[in-house]
Design a protein around this motif. Structure first.
Motif, PDB file in Angstrom:
ATOM      1  N   MET A   1       0.849  -1.207   0.000  1.00  0.00           N
ATOM      2  CA  MET A   1       0.000   0.000   0.000  1.00  0.00           C
ATOM      3  C   MET A   1       0.880   1.249   0.000  1.00  0.00           C
ATOM      4  O   MET A   1       1.964   1.246   0.580  1.00  0.00           O
TER       5      MET A   1
ATOM      6  N   GLN B   1      -7.348   5.254  12.198  1.00  0.00           N
ATOM      7  CA  GLN B   1      -8.224   4.084  12.302  1.00  0.00           C
ATOM      8  C   GLN B   1      -8.698   3.816  13.741  1.00  0.00           C
ATOM      9  O   GLN B   1      -9.834   3.390  13.948  1.00  0.00           O
TER      10      GLN B   1
ATOM     11  N   TYR C   1     -12.644   3.743  14.529  1.00  0.00           N
ATOM     12  CA  TYR C   1     -13.225   2.496  15.019  1.00  0.00           C
ATOM     13  C   TYR C   1     -13.918   2.723  16.368  1.00  0.00           C
ATOM     14  O   TYR C   1     -15.022   2.236  16.611  1.00  0.00           O
ATOM     15  N   SER C   2     -13.256   3.478  17.232  1.00  0.00           N
ATOM     16  CA  SER C   2     -13.808   3.750  18.560  1.00  0.00           C
ATOM     17  C   SER C   2     -15.145   4.493  18.442  1.00  0.00           C
ATOM     18  O   SER C   2     -16.131   4.146  19.110  1.00  0.00           O
TER      19      SER C   2
ATOM     20  N   ARG D   1     -18.900   2.842  19.430  1.00  0.00           N
ATOM     21  CA  ARG D   1     -19.859   3.437  20.375  1.00  0.00           C
ATOM     22  C   ARG D   1     -21.169   3.791  19.663  1.00  0.00           C
ATOM     23  O   ARG D   1     -22.244   3.677  20.247  1.00  0.00           O
TER      24      ARG D   1
ATOM     25  N   ARG E   1     -16.535  -2.574  12.578  1.00  0.00           N
ATOM     26  CA  ARG E   1     -15.507  -3.025  11.629  1.00  0.00           C
ATOM     27  C   ARG E   1     -15.934  -2.674  10.199  1.00  0.00           C
ATOM     28  O   ARG E   1     -15.138  -2.182   9.402  1.00  0.00           O
TER      29      ARG E   1
ATOM     30  N   GLN F   1     -14.163   0.074   7.479  1.00  0.00           N
ATOM     31  CA  GLN F   1     -13.801  -0.227   6.080  1.00  0.00           C
ATOM     32  C   GLN F   1     -14.480   0.743   5.115  1.00  0.00           C
ATOM     33  O   GLN F   1     -13.847   1.280   4.214  1.00  0.00           O
TER      34      GLN F   1
ATOM     35  N   LEU G   1     -12.223   9.207  28.821  1.00  0.00           N
ATOM     36  CA  LEU G   1     -12.592   7.833  28.454  1.00  0.00           C
ATOM     37  C   LEU G   1     -11.641   7.330  27.364  1.00  0.00           C
ATOM     38  O   LEU G   1     -11.459   7.989  26.343  1.00  0.00           O
ATOM     39  N   PRO G   2     -11.004   6.173  27.572  1.00  0.00           N
ATOM     40  CA  PRO G   2     -10.056   5.708  26.547  1.00  0.00           C
ATOM     41  C   PRO G   2     -10.773   5.236  25.287  1.00  0.00           C
ATOM     42  O   PRO G   2     -11.950   4.865  25.332  1.00  0.00           O
ATOM     43  N   ASP G   3     -10.041   5.231  24.173  1.00  0.00           N
ATOM     44  CA  ASP G   3     -10.580   4.686  22.916  1.00  0.00           C
ATOM     45  C   ASP G   3     -10.947   3.227  23.117  1.00  0.00           C
ATOM     46  O   ASP G   3     -10.300   2.519  23.887  1.00  0.00           O
ATOM     47  N   ARG G   4     -11.979   2.780  22.407  1.00  0.00           N
ATOM     48  CA  ARG G   4     -12.253   1.341  22.379  1.00  0.00           C
ATOM     49  C   ARG G   4     -11.087   0.669  21.638  1.00  0.00           C
ATOM     50  O   ARG G   4     -10.665   1.175  20.580  1.00  0.00           O
ATOM     51  N   PRO G   5     -10.569  -0.446  22.147  1.00  0.00           N
ATOM     52  CA  PRO G   5      -9.425  -1.073  21.470  1.00  0.00           C
ATOM     53  C   PRO G   5      -9.786  -1.578  20.069  1.00  0.00           C
ATOM     54  O   PRO G   5     -10.865  -2.145  19.871  1.00  0.00           O
ATOM     55  N   LEU G   6      -8.889  -1.325  19.131  1.00  0.00           N
ATOM     56  CA  LEU G   6      -9.099  -1.750  17.741  1.00  0.00           C
ATOM     57  C   LEU G   6      -8.641  -3.207  17.595  1.00  0.00           C
ATOM     58  O   LEU G   6      -7.452  -3.488  17.753  1.00  0.00           O
ATOM     59  N   PRO G   7      -9.569  -4.128  17.308  1.00  0.00           N
ATOM     60  CA  PRO G   7      -9.146  -5.536  17.190  1.00  0.00           C
ATOM     61  C   PRO G   7      -8.192  -5.731  16.011  1.00  0.00           C
ATOM     62  O   PRO G   7      -8.343  -5.063  14.969  1.00  0.00           O
TER      63      PRO G   7
ATOM     64  N   GLU H   1      -8.004  -8.052  13.989  1.00  0.00           N
ATOM     65  CA  GLU H   1      -8.745  -8.568  12.833  1.00  0.00           C
ATOM     66  C   GLU H   1      -9.389  -7.398  12.041  1.00  0.00           C
ATOM     67  O   GLU H   1      -9.408  -7.409  10.809  1.00  0.00           O
ATOM     68  N   ALA H   2      -9.872  -6.368  12.742  1.00  0.00           N
ATOM     69  CA  ALA H   2     -10.470  -5.204  12.068  1.00  0.00           C
ATOM     70  C   ALA H   2      -9.383  -4.383  11.372  1.00  0.00           C
ATOM     71  O   ALA H   2      -9.576  -3.855  10.271  1.00  0.00           O
ATOM     72  N   ARG H   3      -8.228  -4.310  12.023  1.00  0.00           N
ATOM     73  CA  ARG H   3      -7.075  -3.585  11.456  1.00  0.00           C
ATOM     74  C   ARG H   3      -6.642  -4.255  10.139  1.00  0.00           C
ATOM     75  O   ARG H   3      -6.397  -3.568   9.139  1.00  0.00           O
TER      76      ARG H   3
ATOM     77  N   ALA I   1      -8.516  -6.251   8.289  1.00  0.00           N
ATOM     78  CA  ALA I   1      -9.626  -6.278   7.324  1.00  0.00           C
ATOM     79  C   ALA I   1      -9.704  -4.976   6.529  1.00  0.00           C
ATOM     80  O   ALA I   1     -10.014  -5.002   5.332  1.00  0.00           O
ATOM     81  N   VAL I   2      -9.403  -3.849   7.156  1.00  0.00           N
ATOM     82  CA  VAL I   2      -9.510  -2.575   6.437  1.00  0.00           C
ATOM     83  C   VAL I   2      -8.452  -2.507   5.327  1.00  0.00           C
ATOM     84  O   VAL I   2      -8.733  -2.075   4.206  1.00  0.00           O
ATOM     85  N   ARG I   3      -7.274  -3.002   5.617  1.00  0.00           N
ATOM     86  CA  ARG I   3      -6.208  -2.983   4.593  1.00  0.00           C
ATOM     87  C   ARG I   3      -6.521  -3.974   3.469  1.00  0.00           C
ATOM     88  O   ARG I   3      -6.318  -3.671   2.295  1.00  0.00           O
TER      89      ARG I   3
ATOM     90  N   ARG J   1      -9.458  -4.920   2.477  1.00  0.00           N
ATOM     91  CA  ARG J   1     -10.569  -4.370   1.683  1.00  0.00           C
ATOM     92  C   ARG J   1     -10.073  -3.283   0.726  1.00  0.00           C
ATOM     93  O   ARG J   1     -10.498  -3.208  -0.424  1.00  0.00           O
ATOM     94  N   LEU J   2      -9.148  -2.465   1.203  1.00  0.00           N
ATOM     95  CA  LEU J   2      -8.618  -1.390   0.355  1.00  0.00           C
ATOM     96  C   LEU J   2      -7.768  -1.975  -0.778  1.00  0.00           C
ATOM     97  O   LEU J   2      -7.857  -1.513  -1.927  1.00  0.00           O
TER      98      LEU J   2
END
Lengths: 180, 92
Positions: free
Chosen positions: A1, A13, A17-18, A22, A31, A35, B65-71, B73-75, B77-79, B81-82
């Protein structure tokens, strides 16, 4: 990329995502929104003129993707908060982490407060949830939130105030009262 | 807020003004004179004082409030898909 595309994804990202997590209240939908957001962003990158911040532009795409997702999935009505929803509940208090001693006690309290806050925010109707997340959690200015959600500044302020009061009441309901 | 919730009577005017402007007060968006009036009123009205404190804490908690953790697998998947959309066949 392409390295610049990679940097853009890497930088934003987590926040996107966060926000989506929410808003959608589902990891799977979040997810998908992540994307869709970067796909739409790269398709429209030539239209980005730099008049808005990159973060504001990406949040606008993500907010639209969340709206579409909401229509596709179980429909969550965008109800308006009535005055009864936001009138202050009598009494109650919200402890501050600073009230607890350092160490495990403070960590437990912080965890309980964050869990109660997440659950209270999830109860908000989506139009109010979006404003509160963008303004108070993501730290956008009132004007940026207005731009992201295509609302007037007075409308953002009004929704934010109601959202905060609603969450405050929900927190008081969830948290134990003061020690007697 | 001295009259709110007591037998259905109308809230006091100062209580209502504070209730309506409280977010702007917390965000520092009100003129200094009005801020001073709100502070003076809250100092003498326990329910309004409690409302100011609890709303301030709610907003403060949101801001930390902290960010929700990015899984992972989602990290990934985005690449994927692109790549699939912009560089079809690149993975083959």
């Amino acid at each position: 990329m392409d390295p610049s595309a990679d940097r853009l994804i890497e930088e934003y990202q987590g926040r996107i995502y966060s926000f989506a997590s929410r808003m959608c209240r589902s990891a799977e939908d979040a997810r998908d929104v992540l994307q869709e957001t970067f796909l739409a962003a790269f398709r429209g990158l030539q239209d980005f003129r730099g008049e808005a911040k990159m973060s504001t532009w990406l949040f606008r795409i993500a907010a639209n993707a969340c709206r579409k997702m909401r229509r596709r999935r179980t429909y969550e009505p965008a109800r308006l908060l009535s005055i009864e929803d936001v009138l202050p509940a009598p009494g109650g208090q919200i402890l501050d982490v600073a009230d607890a001693a350092e160490g495990p006690e403070a960590a437990t309290l912080r965890h309980e407060l964050q869990a109660a806050l997440e659950a209270s925010i999830a109860e908000l109707p989506p139009p109010y949830r979006a404003v509160l997340i963008l303004r108070d959690i993501e730290g956008l200015s009132t004007e940026e939130v207005a731009e992201v959600l295509a609302l007037s500044v007075p409308n953002v302020k009004s929704r934010l105030h109601r959202a905060r009061l609603f969450v405050r009441n929900a927190m008081i309901r969830r948290l134990p009262g003061p020690p007697s | 807020m001295d009259e709110r919730g007591s037998g259905g009577r109308t809230p006091g005017v100062e209580c209502r003004a504070l209730f309506e402007r409280l977010s702007e007060f917390l965000d520092g968006e009100l003129p200094a004179g009005l801020c001073h009036e709100i502070e003076r009123h809250a100092a003498g009205c326990p329910p309004c004082h409690a409302l100011v404190q609890t709303l301030r804490r709610t907003v403060g908690l949101c801001r930390t409030l902290p960010d929700r953790p990015l899984p992972e697998e989602a990290r990934a998947a985005v690449r994927a898909r692109l790549r699939e959309s912009f560089l079809p066949g690149a993975d083959r």
